[in-house]
Design an enzyme around this catalytic site. Structure first.
Site, PDB file in Angstrom:
ATOM      1  N   ARG A   1      49.750  42.137  44.757  1.00 24.15           N
ATOM      2  CA  ARG A   1      49.486  41.703  43.392  1.00 24.15           C
ATOM      3  C   ARG A   1      50.820  41.508  42.692  1.00 24.15           C
ATOM      4  O   ARG A   1      51.730  42.330  42.875  1.00 24.15           O
ATOM      5  CB  ARG A   1      48.671  42.791  42.696  1.00 24.15           C
ATOM      6  CG  ARG A   1      48.270  42.487  41.286  1.00 24.15           C
ATOM      7  CD  ARG A   1      47.575  43.684  40.633  1.00 24.15           C
ATOM      8  NE  ARG A   1      48.511  44.457  39.828  1.00 24.15           N
ATOM      9  CZ  ARG A   1      48.147  45.292  38.846  1.00 24.15           C
ATOM     10  NH1 ARG A   1      46.863  45.491  38.583  1.00 24.15           N
ATOM     11  NH2 ARG A   1      49.041  45.954  38.167  1.00 24.15           N
TER      12      ARG A   1
ATOM     13  N   TYR B   1      51.764  44.058  30.705  1.00 20.40           N
ATOM     14  CA  TYR B   1      50.907  44.901  31.530  1.00 20.40           C
ATOM     15  C   TYR B   1      51.381  44.926  32.979  1.00 20.40           C
ATOM     16  O   TYR B   1      51.716  43.886  33.546  1.00 20.40           O
ATOM     17  CB  TYR B   1      49.444  44.399  31.507  1.00 20.40           C
ATOM     18  CG  TYR B   1      48.672  45.025  32.630  1.00 20.40           C
ATOM     19  CD1 TYR B   1      48.245  46.344  32.517  1.00 20.40           C
ATOM     20  CD2 TYR B   1      48.481  44.357  33.828  1.00 20.40           C
ATOM     21  CE1 TYR B   1      47.617  46.970  33.574  1.00 20.40           C
ATOM     22  CE2 TYR B   1      47.858  44.978  34.900  1.00 20.40           C
ATOM     23  CZ  TYR B   1      47.427  46.287  34.764  1.00 20.40           C
ATOM     24  OH  TYR B   1      46.834  46.908  35.816  1.00 20.40           O
TER      25      TYR B   1
ATOM     26  N   ASP C   1      46.325  40.236  37.961  1.00 18.34           N
ATOM     27  CA  ASP C   1      45.412  40.926  37.047  1.00 18.34           C
ATOM     28  C   ASP C   1      45.686  40.444  35.623  1.00 18.34           C
ATOM     29  O   ASP C   1      46.775  40.676  35.082  1.00 18.34           O
ATOM     30  CB  ASP C   1      45.662  42.443  37.153  1.00 18.34           C
ATOM     31  CG  ASP C   1      44.598  43.274  36.466  1.00 18.34           C
ATOM     32  OD1 ASP C   1      43.815  42.714  35.678  1.00 18.34           O
ATOM     33  OD2 ASP C   1      44.557  44.499  36.718  1.00 18.34           O
TER      34      ASP C   1
ATOM     35  N   HIS D   1      43.970  41.466  33.120  1.00 10.59           N
ATOM     36  CA  HIS D   1      43.720  42.680  32.346  1.00 10.59           C
ATOM     37  C   HIS D   1      42.951  42.449  31.051  1.00 10.59           C
ATOM     38  O   HIS D   1      43.350  42.920  29.977  1.00 10.59           O
ATOM     39  CB  HIS D   1      45.031  43.443  32.090  1.00 10.59           C
ATOM     40  CG  HIS D   1      44.863  44.916  32.274  1.00 10.59           C
ATOM     41  ND1 HIS D   1      44.820  45.800  31.247  1.00 10.59           N
ATOM     42  CD2 HIS D   1      44.669  45.645  33.397  1.00 10.59           C
ATOM     43  CE1 HIS D   1      44.633  47.020  31.713  1.00 10.59           C
ATOM     44  NE2 HIS D   1      44.528  46.946  33.025  1.00 10.59           N
TER      45      HIS D   1
ATOM     46  N   GLU E   1      36.501  47.235  37.424  1.00  9.02           N
ATOM     47  CA  GLU E   1      37.143  48.555  37.454  1.00  9.02           C
ATOM     48  C   GLU E   1      36.693  49.448  36.302  1.00  9.02           C
ATOM     49  O   GLU E   1      36.760  50.668  36.417  1.00  9.02           O
ATOM     50  CB  GLU E   1      38.681  48.435  37.486  1.00  9.02           C
ATOM     51  CG  GLU E   1      39.299  47.871  36.232  1.00  9.02           C
ATOM     52  CD  GLU E   1      40.816  47.707  36.351  1.00  9.02           C
ATOM     53  OE1 GLU E   1      41.274  47.203  37.387  1.00  9.02           O
ATOM     54  OE2 GLU E   1      41.528  48.081  35.417  1.00  9.02           O
TER      55      GLU E   1
ATOM     56  N   ARG F   1      34.706  45.335  41.643  1.00  6.36           N
ATOM     57  CA  ARG F   1      35.804  46.316  41.744  1.00  6.36           C
ATOM     58  C   ARG F   1      35.443  47.739  41.315  1.00  6.36           C
ATOM     59  O   ARG F   1      36.296  48.538  40.971  1.00  6.36           O
ATOM     60  CB  ARG F   1      36.983  45.805  40.906  1.00  6.36           C
ATOM     61  CG  ARG F   1      37.787  44.804  41.705  1.00  6.36           C
ATOM     62  CD  ARG F   1      38.990  44.274  40.992  1.00  6.36           C
ATOM     63  NE  ARG F   1      39.812  45.206  40.260  1.00  6.36           N
ATOM     64  CZ  ARG F   1      40.589  46.133  40.826  1.00  6.36           C
ATOM     65  NH1 ARG F   1      40.642  46.254  42.126  1.00  6.36           N
ATOM     66  NH2 ARG F   1      41.309  46.932  40.070  1.00  6.36           N
TER      67      ARG F   1
HETATM   68  O1  EZ4 Z   1      45.289  49.452  34.139  1.00  2.65           O
HETATM   69  O2  EZ4 Z   1      43.961  52.079  36.094  1.00  2.65           O
HETATM   70  O3  EZ4 Z   1      43.974  46.909  38.591  1.00  2.65           O
HETATM   71  N1  EZ4 Z   1      44.378  47.885  38.119  1.00  2.65           N
HETATM   72  C1  EZ4 Z   1      44.407  48.177  36.831  1.00  2.65           C
HETATM   73  C2  EZ4 Z   1      44.908  49.568  36.490  1.00  2.65           C
HETATM   74  C3  EZ4 Z   1      44.472  50.022  35.108  1.00  2.65           C
HETATM   75  C4  EZ4 Z   1      44.596  51.507  35.008  1.00  2.65           C
HETATM   76  C5  EZ4 Z   1      43.964  52.005  33.719  1.00  2.65           C
HETATM   77  O4  EZ4 Z   1      43.915  53.391  33.716  1.00  2.65           O
HETATM   78  O5  EZ4 Z   1      44.075  47.387  36.000  1.00  2.65           O
HETATM   79  O6  EZ4 Z   1      46.269  49.605  36.625  1.00  2.65           O
HETATM   80 CO    CO Z   2      42.931  45.882  36.936  1.00  5.13          CO
END
Ligand code: EZ4
Ligand code: CO
Length: 402
Positions: free
Chosen positions: A147, A159, A210, A212, A262, A283
């Site tokens: 990634r 991020y 990601d 995010h 997630e 995920r």
């Molecule tokens: O930001 O687990 O894909 N992974 C992520 C993680 C999240 C953290 C949040 O606690 O997006 O790194």
């Molecule tokens: Co993530």
């Protein structure tokens, strides 16, 4: 096989972890991860005050029944706190059952469907060049999937970008850090980053990204389209998935594969995305989605729709979760990929484990149970430290998704 002891262990070997340890009358013990990053003590209290008293005296072999006892018995269903607590119990019971039968857990889950589990690492850097350097480092370590997250020109922080070459830790001690965000800067930069990555490292390595939860549906659609030439393994969390219909719009515009889940807690969070073919990878994790029992149900639903798994595996999930995830990954037919961030050496010492990494693949090991332990003595030397996840603000100060 009665449960005679249940202990909630909170420790902070570099970051906070909540671990449930169950012991049976025959002296077999099992572990479950109950860590909810930034809200750890809520789960610890849910377990200690509400569930542990009901566990003592229960038959440790009744895994499915215990899951429903706590899920339906709560009346107030779902949510990350409840589901992480149930997950910890469920995982510990599977660990106990596998140990008592003297087999590695995956043998109880149908046996191995593959030799080992494909994982992806996290390359990151403060700028394009540093991210390329970090990406190359992961290739040297043998990773087959990486990634890439990068600092963005014009933004002071981003991020997924850590201090060192190998990892980042999103939680900060005592108060939430604040980051600055600009979608315009981000959307301009990310396609350039992936063009460079493909240029320098070729077409074979799997690349992931990601977003995010930071984009609107149309912004995500545009990013997916712009990234198509670079053939991503997946684009993760393009939009905040509370609004699941947003994914329909993204899908109409791009063939870049999408991965979400997630922050999901149950199969009901996944249902629409899976049944409408709105994602390619789901995920959900052992710890935040109700344990091995529930994760298998999600995987089986996904299998019907040709959606593959891609469990979350950041360092805010303890080695107990990592071990459990690897047994699950090895066993389900529709496994896709496993996220992997190595823990700090101090965390690895507190949680000795049988899983291992080699040539971009991981294996849970062959010891009986899940193959992850806790050194309680050592854990007690790392007391809980309050920590928070960051806050994200747009350049004009407006709060944005983190
Ligand atoms: O930001 O687990 O894909 N992974 C992520 C993680 C999240 C953290 C949040 O606690 O997006 O790194
Ligand atoms: Co993530």
């Amino acid at each position: 096989m009665k449960i005679v002891d249940a202990k909630v262990i909170v420790c902070s070997p570099g970051r906070n972890f909540v671990t449930l340890k169950l012991v049976t009358e025959d002296g077999v013990s099992g572990l479950g991860d109950a860590t909810l990053n930034g809200r750890e003590l809520a789960v610890a209290s849910y377990l200690s005050n509400h569930l542990v008293p009901l566990l003592i005296g229960r038959d440790a072999r009744r895994i499915e029944d215990t899951w429903h006892y706590f899920y339906k018995g709560a009346y107030w269903r779902r949510g990350p706190v409840t589901m992480s607590a149930i997950a910890a119990i469920d995982t510990a019971l599977w660990d106990i059952r596998a140990k008592s039968l003297n087999v590695p857990l995956y043998q109880l889950l149908g046996g191995a469907s593959r030799d080992a589990v494909l994982v992806y690492g996290h390359a990151s850097g403060a700028d394009m060049e540093k991210t390329l350097g970090s990406f190359g480092h992961f290739l040297n370590l043998g990773y087959k999937a990486v990634r890439a997250q990068s600092g963005i020109p014009g933004l002071a922080s981003a991020y997924g970008v850590g201090q060192g070459e190998m990892a980042y830790e999103p939680a900060e001690k005592h108060a939430p850090p604040e980051n600055l965000w600009s979608t315009e800067h981000y959307l301009r930069f990310v396609p350039q980053l992936f063009a460079r990555l493909r240029n320098e490292f070729g077409p074979e390595i799997h690349v992931l990204h990601d977003a995010h939860h930071r984009l609107t549906p149309i912004e995500a659609a545009r990013l997916g389209k712009d990234l198509e030439p670079f053939r991503l393994f997946w684009l993760e969390d393009p939009t905040p998935a509370e609004l699941q219909s947003a994914l329909r719009l993204i899908r109409q515009h791009t063939t870049t594969p999408l991965a979400i889940g997630e922050v999901f807690n149950t199969i009901f969070d996944c249902q629409q995305l899976i049944e409408e073919h709105l994602v390619d990878f789901i995920r959900t994790t052992v710890v935040h989605a109700g344990g091995i029992t529930h994760l298998r149900k999600i995987a089986h639903l996904a299998e019907i729709y040709q959606v593959r798994t891609g469990s979350h595996g950041a360092t805010d999930l303890s080695p107990v979760s990592m071990g459990a995830a690897l047994h699950f990954d090895l066993s389900v037919n529709n496994f896709g990929i496993q996220e992997y961030m190595p823990h700090t050496p101090e965390t690895d010492r507190v949680f000795p484990h049988a899983y291992s990494f080699q040539d971009g693949l991981m294996h849970p090991g062959e010891v009986a149970g899940m193959g992850v332990d806790i050194d309680e003595q050592l854990a007690s030397q790392y007391p809980y430290v309050p920590a928070y996840l960051p806050i994200n603000r747009k350049l004009d100060g407006t709060i944005h998704s983190w």
